[in-house]
Design an enzyme around this catalytic site. Sequence first.
Site, mmCIF file in Angstrom:
data_model
loop_
_atom_site.group_PDB
_atom_site.id
_atom_site.type_symbol
_atom_site.label_atom_id
_atom_site.label_comp_id
_atom_site.label_asym_id
_atom_site.label_seq_id
_atom_site.Cartn_x
_atom_site.Cartn_y
_atom_site.Cartn_z
ATOM 1 N N SER A 191 41.341 -21.263 68.759
ATOM 2 C CA SER A 191 40.165 -22.102 68.569
ATOM 3 C C SER A 191 40.098 -23.237 69.601
ATOM 4 O O SER A 191 40.180 -22.965 70.779
ATOM 5 C CB SER A 191 40.179 -22.619 67.128
ATOM 6 O OG SER A 191 38.880 -22.876 66.718
ATOM 7 N N HIS A 218 37.813 -16.274 61.424
ATOM 8 C CA HIS A 218 38.394 -17.219 62.366
ATOM 9 C C HIS A 218 39.800 -17.623 61.884
ATOM 10 O O HIS A 218 39.935 -18.396 60.936
ATOM 11 C CB HIS A 218 37.466 -18.439 62.379
ATOM 12 C CG HIS A 218 37.773 -19.439 63.426
ATOM 13 N ND1 HIS A 218 37.508 -19.230 64.754
ATOM 14 C CD2 HIS A 218 38.310 -20.685 63.349
ATOM 15 C CE1 HIS A 218 37.847 -20.298 65.448
ATOM 16 N NE2 HIS A 218 38.351 -21.194 64.613
#
Length: 439
Positions: free
Chosen positions: A271, A412
């Site tokens: 990320s 994610h």
Amino acid sequence: MNPGHKGTLLALLVLLGVSAEQLIGAQEFKPNYDEGKVPHYTLPDPLVLNDGTRITRATQWWTRRRKEILRQFEINVYGKAPGRPRDQEFIERDVSKKALGGKAIRKQVSIFFLKGRAGPHLDLLIYLPRDAQKPVPVFVGLNFHGNHTVNADPDIAITESWVRNSEELGVTENQATAASRGKNSSRWPIERILERGYGLVTAYYGDIDPDYDDEFKNGVHPFIYRGFQNHPTPDQWGSLAAWAWGLSRAVDYLETDRDINKRRIALLGHSRLGKTALWAGAQDQRFALVISNDSGCGGAALSRRRFGETIERINTAFPHWCCGNFKNYNERENTLPVDQHMLIALIASRPVYIASAEEDLWADPYGEFLSAYHATPVFELIGKKGIPSGQKPEISRPIMNTIGYHIRPGKHDVTLYDWERFMDFADIHFKRGTTAESK
Ligand code: GTR
């Protein structure tokens, strides 16, 4: 909207899994998730010099074009960072040969940047497989909540740096406690990493710069201030560049540790820390292999697609991440002299792996893949294999050339599946001897 309704709406969004950060300043922002609404765009060509000349030889890449692109990213996107501090010092705080039930050697090393150990310092946590032949290859990656969160090992020092408050992690008043020991261990399968013959090096990103907008008062940014300067200039480092700088400082230490193979240092990040890993790996060729996991906008994803998170959205929610000049490209992606495929190209000829998750639309999985694809001409010019086709890749069918890519089902996150593929990729390249120095 009456305030009561607004509260209910916010609560609903939180229930739906929309993070608090996505909500900040996001009232107006509606991400595009429709492939049909991706604007028409033309990418800058990584093989055409700023003066319009097309390059055709590998030497021109190394002597001219690579430098131009690095500079463009520096002054327009991430900001210029200083080099290695002159008075940097490494302090070994702990060495155990019997960690993790006897399977690991554990070291904890503090890196002090300034003379007299002033200012912030970076605490490295290192696990090496005890019985493997040394020196061993390692994965290096920053973590989000402190070294003590990556494993329940009670001897990991708890960070004293600022940490974001979190009920789940038991953090109040921005100070970590033992309550968060091991809480992020699903993202750091240390036993498995050791079993596959690799070491792991991690450090808390907040040691370098706490991740909130304080106009660059804390963290390492003040190191560069001259005279009355109290803020980076528009082309000087934001937080992503500071975290990347910290990763290079970690390598300064790793190069001195005889148990670690300094030609086999793989860098990874998830990320925002995936964006960080790509920028650190682009600049510092001591990283022999670079991995981006779900890095999205400002990382592997093409900005010009405006799919999911956009430049404007990043600059609004996280104004401290990039340099001041990056704000000139809010809603003006087409005027940016680079796009993120050129960041991937900067890692050539070293292996680079991009990982996406199917449900992580905010990070634009297809845009991450297309960056890898459009970096390919640079890899080919210097005799390496990239991504052969721009067709949407199939789920869970990894590509493992000098550029690698996978998209897995799910959200994610960093999963064991991701790690197994990262290690497969490293096995291929490290055993074949594709290293930083063999370009
Ligand atoms: C989000 C941000 C992304 C990504 C992510 C993370 O809120 O919009 O760019 O970096 O955070 O780091 O978890």
